[in-house]
Design an enzyme around this catalytic site. Structure first.
Site, PDB file in Angstrom:
ATOM      1  N   GLY A  99      83.822 -31.481 105.145  1.00 13.92           N
ATOM      2  CA  GLY A  99      83.768 -32.740 104.416  1.00 13.92           C
ATOM      3  C   GLY A  99      85.109 -33.080 103.805  1.00 13.92           C
ATOM      4  N   ILE A 102     101.299 -35.302 100.249  1.00 15.31           N
ATOM      5  CA  ILE A 102      99.940 -35.790 100.461  1.00 15.31           C
ATOM      6  C   ILE A 102      99.847 -36.393 101.864  1.00 15.31           C
ATOM      7  CG2 ILE A 102      98.145 -37.352  99.607  1.00 15.31           C
ATOM      8  CD1 ILE A 102      98.944 -34.995  97.688  1.00 15.31           C
ATOM      9  N   LEU A 103      99.085 -35.750 102.706  1.00  9.91           N
ATOM     10  CA  LEU A 103      98.986 -36.195 104.098  1.00  9.91           C
ATOM     11  C   LEU A 103      98.213 -37.506 104.210  1.00  9.91           C
ATOM     12  CD1 LEU A 103      98.048 -32.782 105.787  1.00  9.91           C
ATOM     13  CD2 LEU A 103     100.223 -34.009 106.023  1.00  9.91           C
ATOM     14  N   PHE A 148      81.558 -25.888  99.870  1.00 10.50           N
ATOM     15  CA  PHE A 148      82.148 -25.484  98.580  1.00 10.50           C
ATOM     16  C   PHE A 148      82.293 -23.981  98.449  1.00 10.50           C
ATOM     17  CE2 PHE A 148      79.290 -29.229  97.950  1.00 10.50           C
ATOM     18  CZ  PHE A 148      80.294 -30.179  97.994  1.00 10.50           C
ATOM     19  N   GLN A 193      88.914 -35.667  97.750  1.00 12.79           N
ATOM     20  CA  GLN A 193      88.807 -34.254  97.390  1.00 12.79           C
ATOM     21  C   GLN A 193      88.895 -34.071  95.876  1.00 12.79           C
ATOM     22  OE1 GLN A 193      88.038 -31.356  99.232  1.00 12.79           O
ATOM     23  NE2 GLN A 193      87.292 -33.175 100.271  1.00 12.79           N
ATOM     24  N   GLU A 244      90.381 -27.684  96.018  1.00 11.11           N
ATOM     25  CA  GLU A 244      89.913 -26.964  94.838  1.00 11.11           C
ATOM     26  C   GLU A 244      90.555 -27.385  93.517  1.00 11.11           C
ATOM     27  OE1 GLU A 244      90.386 -23.436  97.421  1.00 11.11           O
ATOM     28  OE2 GLU A 244      88.532 -22.762  96.510  1.00 11.11           O
TER      29      GLU A 244
HETATM   30 MO1  MOS Z   1      86.421 -22.268  99.110  1.00  9.38          MO
HETATM   31  S1  MOS Z   1      85.380 -21.565  97.452  1.00  9.38           S
HETATM   32  O1  MOS Z   1      87.374 -20.947  99.577  1.00  9.38           O
HETATM   33  O2  MOS Z   1      85.305 -22.832 100.207  1.00  9.38           O
END
Ligand code: MOS
Length: 752
Positions: A479, A642-643, A253, A651, A718
């Site tokens: 991940g 979307i792959l 993350f 995600q 993200e």
């Molecule tokens: Mo992300 S916060 O660039 O792993």
């Protein structure tokens, strides 16, 4: 829109189809090895001793008792430390903010509580840990600063800007006048507690020292090449003497974007002791790392009776460390997301006695868009306009900060399809107007936005005589599904089943790849793998054409198809050759190509590229029992092509869960007398658990992107978090009529 697997009727191929993780079986059977799981003959173990105070200096480390313990080899500290690079530059990794990077044991100075002050190295982990408990330190304690509310008065404009982070744009129009004149206006302060990344896998580094003195470093990182260059610089090693492997990463993350203290200390000990060393952090020590910074924000918005924005002001003050000016784009979103002629945005830092904050899932946007979207909800309420309608009335076709058009922006589809899926039309305008049984019901929504970025990546593709394909680049899979999407892209390029494709990533020895961050990996690594495969196909076809009596002698690339280890004329599968025969005829064991994807700077200069989301949340509050829950949430995402709908959905789910944590649970709490974080454990720092999570419905809207690289992909790691906390906070207001602006919204704040 997400289509069920059966409805997908495209050509046989993996891209676009929900595909299981290719690394899944390795992970669930425990065969995927993480950094701290590698072994080596004669491995020694390091345990970190952390500072008990938040500011001052170490007067003395008392280690005699620890050194007497059986199995203890050596204790490193600022007083006993091998030489390292003296220049800051050597310590500045690829994503370092401006300033003086932290150097473990660099001096006697203490900048933050839990700062490492010693490393006990012993023959076993238990011996190291036991001895570490006997190490004590005497300190000279100085006044710490950990209270952002107080330090806001000391806020400063960072003199040096962080690369890649645009500072707030200059004011547009005249905010003060427009705000003064407007018929509808709000102004409010929003406070964010510091948050910690809390990946499941804790930091660990295993340094395997070969007989020739070269180091093989298994490290938890989002960038093997970043760590390699950093370690080589810090310890003055030739780059060829060090290789960093991060084959599997148990969540990150952002916390593993920068090289970690476990890597520095393990290499330091390994070089000094001339043996293999492992250093791992405890869960408590994980809270001594970079984090999502404390943030104090003020947002003032004004609109006409029609809801059209007339004035936008967004000011943010963020914590940073005493030694680096960590920066994010926090307020910029308020100048770009909605159309408005009068804006004033400002961003400043305040120094706190903590480690330097570190990018955490959608850094800057998560914080700034929370404040903007909570304020938009307040404005909608003040104007008596439906919150979704307010967003739609202020929809912008151009990035307000740069006046560039978007390369694609299907946000309107997110609003429409998300609202339909959620049942937004059932919402009644007034707060506290919806009730079911003993529960107040609230519907809230917010917009999410995140940058869509691409970065230069090089990849290699190798075809072996048995028809197997290997693609590689020094990417990482934290991940997110990187292994899987690269396998899908490569398999489709050659018309191979997934099992015939091997993806190699997570190794600094592979082709150039920056850190895996910013949601740029799918688009960038994906594009480079696709280019390497295309180049390899060209080579294979060129060789096939030259074969004796080749049925493909005149064939152009557009006229052939690669399927199941063969190249044949499209529409006449009988006329072709097997790749194995191509290799045999060329007298080669394998074919190999390397290719680089480079972002098109000219296009990037002309367009603004972002991913978007519309988040709709339902909350239920039982005021008598003091129970608050989020039974369902819809996240509608515009993320380009979307792959893999399966890993893509995961995600977004992960981002939404983290956003729910931000809204309701997560909060670093400081003891203001001692300057120390009090809740550095899972008993007291609450991350959401299964019982906290209701139904999360993810949908991807149709979005055609063709400016960001040939795959049309935007990245999804993200965008799922941005907007989620605001949607929940807004739903809580709608349910209860109570506006809680400082996150997390815990029951004491709601009932208080
Ligand atoms: Mo992300 S916060 O660039 O792993």
């Amino acid at each position: 829109m997400v289509m069920p697997p059966t409805a997908i009727s495209q050509a046989p191929g993996f891209v676009g189809r929900p595909t299981r993780r290719v690394d899944g079986p390795l992970k669930v059977t425990g065969r995927a090895k993480y950094a701290a799981e590698y072994d080596a003959p004669g491995l020694a173990y390091g345990y970190i001793v952390s500072s008990a105070v938040a500011a001052g200096r170490v007067l003395a480390i008392e280690a005699d008792a620890a050194l007497q313990m059986p199995g203890v080899i050596r204790i490193f500290s600022h007083a006993d430390r091998p030489a390292t690079a003296t220049a800051d530059k050597a310590w500045q990794d690829e994503v370092a903010p401006p300033g003086h990077p932290f150097r473990p044991f660099g001096s006697d100075e203490i900048h933050f509580a839990l700062q490492p002050i010693a490393l006990v190295v012993a023959e076993t982990y238990e011996a190291a840990r036991d001895a570490a408990s006997l190490v004590t330190a005497r300190y000279e304690v100085t006044q710490h600063r950990v209270d952002l509310k107080r330090e806001r008065a000391t806020a400063y404009d960072p003199p040096e800007k962080r690369a890649g982070i645009p500072p707030p744009p200059a004011p547009r129009g005249d905010f003060a006048q427009a705000y003064a004149d407007a018929p509808v206006k709000i102004s409010a302060d929003y406070v964010l507690a510091p948050e910690y990344h809390n990946p499941m896998e804790m930091f660990g580094t295993t340094v395997v020292r070969n007989d020739d003195g070269k180091l093989l470093v298994f490290d938890k990182t989002q960038g093997s090449q970043n760590v390699k260059a950093y370690l080589a610089g810090v310890f003055g090693l030739p780059e060829g003497d060090i290789r960093v492997v991060n084959a599997y990463v148990g969540g990150a993350f952002g916390t593993a974007l920068r090289p970690n203290m476990s890597a520095v200390l393990a290499v330091m000990a390994s070089l000094a002791l001339e043996r293999s060393v492992r250093v791992t952090l405890t869960r408590e020590q994980m809270f001594a790392l970079g984090y999502r910074p404390h943030m104090e924000q003020t947002v003032s918005l004004a609109c006409g009776r029609d809801g059209k924005l007339l004035a936008v002001h967004h000011d943010a003050v963020s914590g940073t460390s005493p030694f680096e000016d960590y920066q994010e784009a926090v307020v910029n979103w308020s100048g770009m997301l909605y159309a408005c002629a009068n804006t004033k945005l400002s961003y400043a830092l305040a120094k706190l006695n903590t480690n330097t904050p570190c990018d955490m899932r959608a850094p800057g946007a998560t914080s700034g868009v929370y404040a903007l979207e909570a304020a938009m909800d307040e404005l909608a309420h003040a104007a008596g306009i439906d919150p979704l309608e307010l967003r739609i009335r202020n929809f912008s076709e151009r990035d307000g900060n740069t006046d560039k058009p978007y390369s694609s922006k299907a946000l309107m589809l997110c609003y429409r399809e998300g609202a339909a899926r959620f049942g937004w039309s059932r919402r009644q305008l007034a707060p506290r107007s919806m009730r079911e049984g003993n529960e107040l019901v609230g519907f809230g929504m917010a917009t999410g936005v995140w940058e869509a970025m691409v970065v230069p990546v090089t990849a290699k593709a190798i075809l072996s005589a048995d028809g197997a394909l290997e693609v590689s680049t020094a990417s990482s899979d934290i991940g997110t599904g990187t292994y899987t999407i690269l396998a899908q892209i490569a398999a489709d390029a050659f018309g191979l089943p997934l099992e015939r494709v091997t993806v190699r990533i997570g190794d600094s020895a592979l082709s150039a790849h920056p850190v895996e961050g910013g949601s740029w990996t799918a688009a960038s690594a994906g594009a480079s793998v696709s280019l390497a495969c295309a180049k390899l196909k060209e080579q294979a076809l060129a060789r096939a054409r030259r074969m004796t009596n080749s049925p493909l002698a005149q064939a152009a690339m557009e006229e052939v198809a690669f399927t199941d280890g063969r190249i044949a004329l499209a529409g006449d599968a009988g006329r072709g050759v097997s790749l194995a025969d191509v290799l045999r005829a060329s007298d080669l064991g394998h074919l190999e190509e390397e290719a680089s994807f480079t972002p098109d700077e000219k296009l990037a200069g002309r367009y603004a590229s972002y991913s978007h989301a519309a988040v709709f949340a339902e909350v239920r509050v039982d005021e008598e029992l003091g129970v608050l829950r989020v039974p369902r949430l819809v996240s509608a995402v515009a993320g380009g092509k979307i792959l893999n709908p399966k890993t893509a959905r995961s995600q977004i789910l992960g981002g939404v869960v983290m956003g729910l944590g931000m809204a309701l649970h997560e909060e670093g709490l400081f003891d203001h007398d001692l300057g120390r974080l009090m809740n550095h454990n899972y008993a007291e720092y609450h991350v959401p658990v299964n019982a906290d999570i209701g139904d999360i419905d993810v949908l991807f809207v149709d979005e055609h992107e063709d400016k960001l690289g040939h795959l049309g992909v935007k990245g999804l790691g993200e965008i799922g978090i941005v907007g989620t906390a605001a949607a929940v906070a807004n739903a809580i207001f709608h349910a209860t009529g109570k506006r809680v602006r400082d996150l997390p919204i815990t029951l004491d704040k709601l009932l208080g």
